[in-house]
Structure formats: structure tokens, C-alpha cells
Design a protein around this motif. Structure first.
Motif, mmCIF file in Angstrom:
data_model
loop_
_atom_site.group_PDB
_atom_site.id
_atom_site.type_symbol
_atom_site.label_atom_id
_atom_site.label_comp_id
_atom_site.label_asym_id
_atom_site.label_seq_id
_atom_site.Cartn_x
_atom_site.Cartn_y
_atom_site.Cartn_z
ATOM 1 N N PRO A 10 0.829 -1.212 0.000
ATOM 2 C CA PRO A 10 0.000 0.000 0.000
ATOM 3 C C PRO A 10 0.863 1.263 0.000
ATOM 4 C CG PRO A 10 -0.828 -1.565 1.618
ATOM 5 C CD PRO A 10 0.453 -2.124 1.103
ATOM 6 N N ASN A 11 0.428 2.253 -0.716
ATOM 7 C CA ASN A 11 1.087 3.552 -0.791
ATOM 8 C C ASN A 11 2.434 3.554 -1.523
ATOM 9 O OD1 ASN A 11 -0.853 5.125 0.230
ATOM 10 N ND2 ASN A 11 0.184 5.675 2.148
ATOM 11 N N ALA A 12 2.776 2.458 -2.188
ATOM 12 C CA ALA A 12 4.032 2.437 -2.942
ATOM 13 C C ALA A 12 3.948 3.423 -4.111
ATOM 14 C CB ALA A 12 4.305 1.029 -3.454
ATOM 15 N N VAL A 54 -5.763 8.454 -6.258
ATOM 16 C CA VAL A 54 -4.493 8.474 -5.528
ATOM 17 C C VAL A 54 -4.740 9.195 -4.208
ATOM 18 C CG1 VAL A 54 -2.226 9.577 -5.485
ATOM 19 C CG2 VAL A 54 -3.027 8.447 -7.575
ATOM 20 N N SER A 55 -4.234 8.631 -3.107
ATOM 21 C CA SER A 55 -4.343 9.355 -1.842
ATOM 22 C C SER A 55 -3.253 8.865 -0.900
ATOM 23 C CB SER A 55 -5.727 9.137 -1.214
ATOM 24 O OG SER A 55 -5.678 8.056 -0.311
ATOM 25 N N PRO A 56 -2.940 9.675 0.144
ATOM 26 C CA PRO A 56 -1.916 9.232 1.103
ATOM 27 C C PRO A 56 -2.428 8.143 2.040
ATOM 28 C CG PRO A 56 -2.603 11.516 1.549
ATOM 29 C CD PRO A 56 -3.428 11.034 0.406
ATOM 30 N N ILE A 57 -3.688 7.756 1.914
ATOM 31 C CA ILE A 57 -4.234 6.717 2.803
ATOM 32 C C ILE A 57 -3.906 5.332 2.247
ATOM 33 C CG2 ILE A 57 -6.351 5.768 3.803
ATOM 34 C CD1 ILE A 57 -7.543 8.646 3.256
ATOM 35 N N PRO A 58 -3.179 4.519 3.005
ATOM 36 C CA PRO A 58 -2.875 3.173 2.501
ATOM 37 C C PRO A 58 -4.165 2.361 2.376
ATOM 38 C CG PRO A 58 -2.105 3.423 4.774
ATOM 39 C CD PRO A 58 -2.584 4.771 4.330
#
Ligand SMILES: Nc1nc2c(ncn2[C@@H]2O[C@H](COP(=O)(O)OP(=O)(O)OP(=O)(O)O)[C@@H](O)[C@H]2O)c(=O)[nH]1
Ligand SMILES: [K+]
Ligand SMILES: [Mg+2]
Length: 519
Positions: free
Chosen positions: A254-256, A273-277
Motif C-alpha cells: 500500500p502507498n508504494a 491516488v491518496s496518502p491513505i494506505p
């Protein structure tokens, strides 16, 4: 000519004759808008095919006798047969059977491409006796029934209409022009020859006219056929991949930055796209053309253990897409893992990382064998590793990293990218790596050695192969030659099913239903 040779010939003729088992349903004359869309356009083409074609052409152009030479264009006013109203000024061309697409009399009207013009002409055609609007694929079906094209060529035509990339176009064109059919027809006539020889032997082996080594010659031929068919089948699905598209899955934790990468490659915000895994849960597919090769790029959920029910399903789907993909792009957040890479060295890091992230999947692949390595894990897939977020590293970190990126000869491609920094060549480098992997996986569409293009052909060829092998087995066990010969007969049938020499309505319905109207 020996009796044996004479017999082979007559057998071939009867075999070839017995194949058209279906009846042509071409009583009515059919017509359709053949130029595709119902939108306004410069020119629309309406095609008519069937025995009353000429009558309609004469009536619409107010002629009492046929003044039209085949295959020549004429500029004519068209009139509605009931209202006598002028419909349009049109270019007309007719083709006399059998020298036409369908093998019947065909006429084409090139009219101005407005919806009202088109519907007025279609309405005019509907007023003629026994005229009806064509079913999807009906023109092609008539072409097949009338022997203008075989099934494989017709499938090539359908692929040509559907081709979206350059390489697909080449492959489809070659197939439509009969290059693939040629192989199947040659194999079929070889088997027919074998069968004829065996039958001659059965009928006349008491007589001196039949050569003694006939059965040995047949055995050699069958063995050669088996070899050729096997190598055609074991082509690593190159032709099918080109026809259907190469599946490329973007995977990672996640978040890669997997969704960011999908968007960067597609040059549009396809995935969220978001910073939340755990942002991506569903599979997101995007069709691309890379260097003429068709690609289905797949974004997947980040792989991790989670108690979120929806995310669990997402991870499950991600794994099943890993399974069905030809190429994997593994995205790694290089900033997050820099220390680890520096400490362990890149290959060790990668092994550990993959084992940790994909452990359950890997375990299912490797069964008892506990050694872990790329080759095992790849399971025949092409791998690209993308170290993402390189914009977060400073110059010193970057150059230290570069020194560590020794792949020890592993068959994978590696790149360092940033999905944030729009203005870079990194994505281009990745695309080049992708293109070279994809071109290895696909046929180049050229005609020298046409590839197998469809599951349907694969199924029939596999059955044909089984029958040929059964023939050899039965011969070896010295079973009744008549029973062994039956296997050759089956093999001929299976091959004939591919090109349509042997045909059933069900197969035809499946093939033609995907055609557009007017084709
Ligand atoms: N600095 C930097 N940030 C990035 C880069 N690529 C992605 N990000 C950021 O990383 C975060 C996660 O990005 P996503 O694309 O959603 O990551 P993902 O792998 O799809 O995540 P999941 O769908 O949750 O598995 C977002 O805040 C992105 O803006 C990059 O190259 N550099
Ligand atoms: K995310
Ligand atoms: Mg995502």
C-alpha cells in the motif's frame, strides 16, 4: 497410376465433398448500412446482397434495363420507388456474382452521410419484395457459405475490423489473406492423404498393387504432423497475446505509488491516488498501445494483511490478477526502504521484500521446495521493478543507491522513477523496458510463420493432435487397422472444423454473432 494412388485421389474427393453440412439461408436479399456509425459523416455506404440486387438498383436509378458494368462507379440520382421522391445523388457500384464479397450479386450505394439520407434509402430498399435488413455478420456469413472465405479468414476479417494497434492490424490482415488457413489446410490434406493410404491398404492389401511400406510411410507422416502441430501449439501464446492484449499488473505494498504510476503511464487520472494506505480495492484496467502492441494495464490493491473486509477482497483480486498477468511491474517506495537496501544489498532486500509481501502466494507456488528465488517466484512471468519516489532522495542517497543496484544477473528490469515529478524521462525508460518485454511475448503479426491466434483453434488442434497420437498408439498395439483409421478420420474432422470445412450451425452462430451489422 497404381491402384493405390488412384484410390487416394477418389477418397480425397469424397472427403472434401461431404463437408458442407449446413444449408445456406440466402433466400432473401439483404441490405445494411455498412460504413458503421449512424453519426453524420461525409459518405455513408449502404450494401445490398442477394439475387434481387440488380432489380433494386435499376428501380432506384429509374432504368429499365441493366446499363451497369460490374465493378464500375456511376454517379446517379436515387429515387424512392413508392413516392418517386429524389433521395440523394449517389455513387453506385455493383458486383456480379460470384466476384463479390458475398459471392452473390452485390451493390453498394455511396450516399451523403446524413441520417435522413441513410434512413430514406434504407426505407426505399425495404419496399422491395423479399428484401430485409441484414443480421450482424450476415454478409460475411454468406461469403463463407458461398466459399469466398474460410472461417479462419473470416475471423481474420473480424480481427482486422477490431484491430486497435499496428501489430494487431498486421496479424489480422495476414490471417484474413489466408496465411494461417494455409497451414491448417496443408495439415488437413496431409492427414487426408494418410487416411486414404490406410484405407487403400485395408481394402487392397491382399492384392499386389498396394506397396508394402504404405503403413510405414503413413507413420512417418503422422509423426511429422504431430511435431508441426505441437510446435504451433507451444508458441507461448504469442499470437493470442497479440490478439487479446498483454496483461500487465502493477503490484506492491500500500502507498508504494501504484495508482500514481498507472495515471502517469496513461497520462490521465484514471485511478484514485491518496496518502491513505489501502485506497485502491478494485482492479482498475486501462487499455494502452505501446509501440504497436496492445496492453491491458492493471492497477491492484496494495498487498498487506488487513481486517477490512473490502480490502481483503481487494487483495484477493490482486493476487488473482498476478496469476493471470504476463508482466508484473512491482512498485517499491525507495525512500521507505532505502536503509534496508543499503544494509542488505539489493537482491537480498528484494528477496526478503517479496517473501514478506507475497509470502502466502509464493508458498502456494513453491509447494515442498523451500528455496526462494526470483525464478521460482516469477513462474514464467516477466518482471519489472520500479523504485518509486526517487524525488524524496537527495543526491548523495541517489548515488549511494545506484551503487547498490546490482541485480546479479537476474532476468528482471529495474528503473528508478518519480510519479510526482511530471517532467522526467523515467517513465519513458520504464515504457521502453515494458515494450521490449511485451514484444518478446507477442507475435510480430508478420506472415512468414503465422501464429495461433484463438482459443477455438487451440482447442480443435489439441483434439486433432490427440487423435493423431491415438492412431500411433493403436498401430503400436497392433489393434484393428479399421479402428486406428477412425482416429485419422477424426483428426481430419477437427482440422476441418477450424477452417469450416466441417461445420455446425452452433459454431457459426458463435463466430458470426460478434460481427457488426453490415459486415
Ligand atoms: N514524493 C512522492 N510521492 C508519491 C510518488 N508517487 C506517489 N506518491 C504519493 O504516495 C501516496 C500513495 O500513492 P498511491 O498512488 O495512492 O499509492 P498506491 O500504491 O496506489 O496505494 P494503495 O492504492 O493504497 O495501495 C500519495 O500521496 C501519492 O501522492 C512519488 O513518486 N513521489
Ligand atoms: K494510497
Ligand atoms: Mg492505489
Amino acid at each position: 497410376m497404381s491402384l493405390f494412388k488412384k484410390l487416394s485421389l477418389t477418397n480425397i474427393i469424397t472427403l472434401n465433398k461431404s463437408f458442407k453440412t449446413f444449408s445456406p439461408q440466402n433466400a432473401s436479399t439483404i441490405y445494411a448500412l455498412t460504413s458503421g456509425s449512424n453519426q453524420k459523416c461525409g459518405v455513408a455506404v449502404i450494401r445490398v446482397s442477394g439475387k434481387s440486387t440488380i432489380e433494386a438498383l435499376l428501380k432506384l436509378t429509374k432504368k429499365t434495363q441493366n446499363i451497369y458494368s460490374p465493378r464500375k462507379m456511376y454517379l446517379r440520382d436515387l429515387y424512392h420507388p413508392l413516392s418517386n421522391d429524389k433521395i440523394d445523388k449517389s455513387l453506385v457500384v455493383w458486383f456480379k456474382e460470384p466476384k463479390s464479397f458475398t459471392g452473390e450479386d452485390v451493390c453498394e450505394f455511396h450516399v451523403h452521410g446524413g441520417p435522413a439520407v441513410v434512413s430514406s434509402l434504407l426505407n426505399a430498399l425495404s419496399t422491395f419484395d423479399d428484401f430485409r435488413y441484414a443480421e450482424p455478420g450476415e454478409f460475411s456469413r454468406r461469403a463463407f457459405v458461398n466459399g469466398q472465405m474460410d472461417l479462419v479468414e473470416i475471423e481474420g476479417l473480424a480481427d482486422l475490423v477490431n484491430a486497435e494497434t499496428e501489430m494487431q492490424r498486421k496479424q489480422a490482415l495476414s490471417q484474413m489473406e489466408g496465411n494461417l488457413s494455409k497451414i491448417y489446410k496443408e495439415w488437413r490434406s496431409s492427414i487426408i492423404k494418410c487416411l486414404a493410404n490406410v484405407e487403400a491398404y485395408i481394402d487392397f492389401n491382399e492384392e499386389e498393387n498396394v506397396e508394402d511400406d504404405v503403413l510405414d510411410v503413413v507413420e512417418v507422416m503422422v509423426n511429422n504432423l504431430i511435431k508441426s502441430i505441437l510446435s504451433h501449439l507451444n508458441d507461448n501464446r504469442r499470437g493470442e497475446r497479440l490478439r487479446n492484449g498483454v496483461r500487465v499488473a502493477i503490484i506492491g505494498q500500500p502507498n508504494a505509488g501504484k495508482s500514481s504510476l498507472l495515471n502517469a503511464i496513461c497520462k490521465r487520472p484514471t485511478a484514485i491516488v491518496s496518502p491513505i494506505p489501502g485506497t485502491t480495492r478494485d482492479i482498475i484496467e486501462s487499455a494502452l498501445n505501446i509501440g504497436g502492441y496492445p496492453i491491458v494495464l492493471v492497477d491492484t490493491a496494495g498487498l498487506r494483511e488487513t481486517s477490512d473486509l473490502i480490502e481483503i477482497e481487494g487483495v484477493k483480486r490482486a493476487f488473482s490478477n498476478i496469476e493471470s498477468s504476463d508482466v508484473l511491474i512491482i512498485v517499491i517506495d525507495v525512500n521507505q526502504h532505502l536503509d534496508s537496501i543499503m544494509k542488505k544489498g539489493f537482491v537480498n532486500f528484494l528477496n526478503d521484500h517479496l517473501e514478506e509481501k507475497f509470502g502466502s502466494y509464493v508458498k502456494s507456488l513453491r509447494n515442498e521446495d523451500t528455496s526462494f528465488g526470483f525464478q521460482k517466484w516469477l513462474n514464467g512471468k516477466e518482471i519489472i521493478i520500479s523504485l518509486n519516489k526517487k524525488d524524496l532522495l537527495n543526491q548523495t542517497q541517489l548515488s549511494e543507491l545506484n551503487e547498490k543496484l546490482n541485480l546479479n544477473g537476474e532476468q528482471i528490469s529495474l528503473n528508478r522513477i518519480s510519479c510526482i515529478n511530471e517532467n522526467n524521462n523515467d517513465i519513458d525508460e520504464l515504457l521502453n523496458q515494458l515494450k521490449s518485454k511485451v514484444s518478446n511475448l507477442c507475435s510480430n503479426g508478420m506472415s512468414e510463420s503465422p501464429s495461433l491466434t484463438q482459443q477455438r483453434h487451440r482447442d480443435m488442434l489439441t483434439k486433432c493432435l490427440k487423435s493423431l497420437e491415438s492412431y500411433l498408439i493403436k498401430r503400436k498395439k497392433e489393434e484393428d487397422l479399421v479402428l486406428a483409421a477412425e482416429e485419422l478420420r477424426l483428426a481430419v474432422r477437427w482440422l476441418g472444423t477450424i477452417t469450416g470445412h466441417v461445420s455446425t450451425e452452433q459454431i457459426l452462430d458463435v463466430i458470426f454473432k460478434d460481427f457488426c451489422i453490415g459486415k
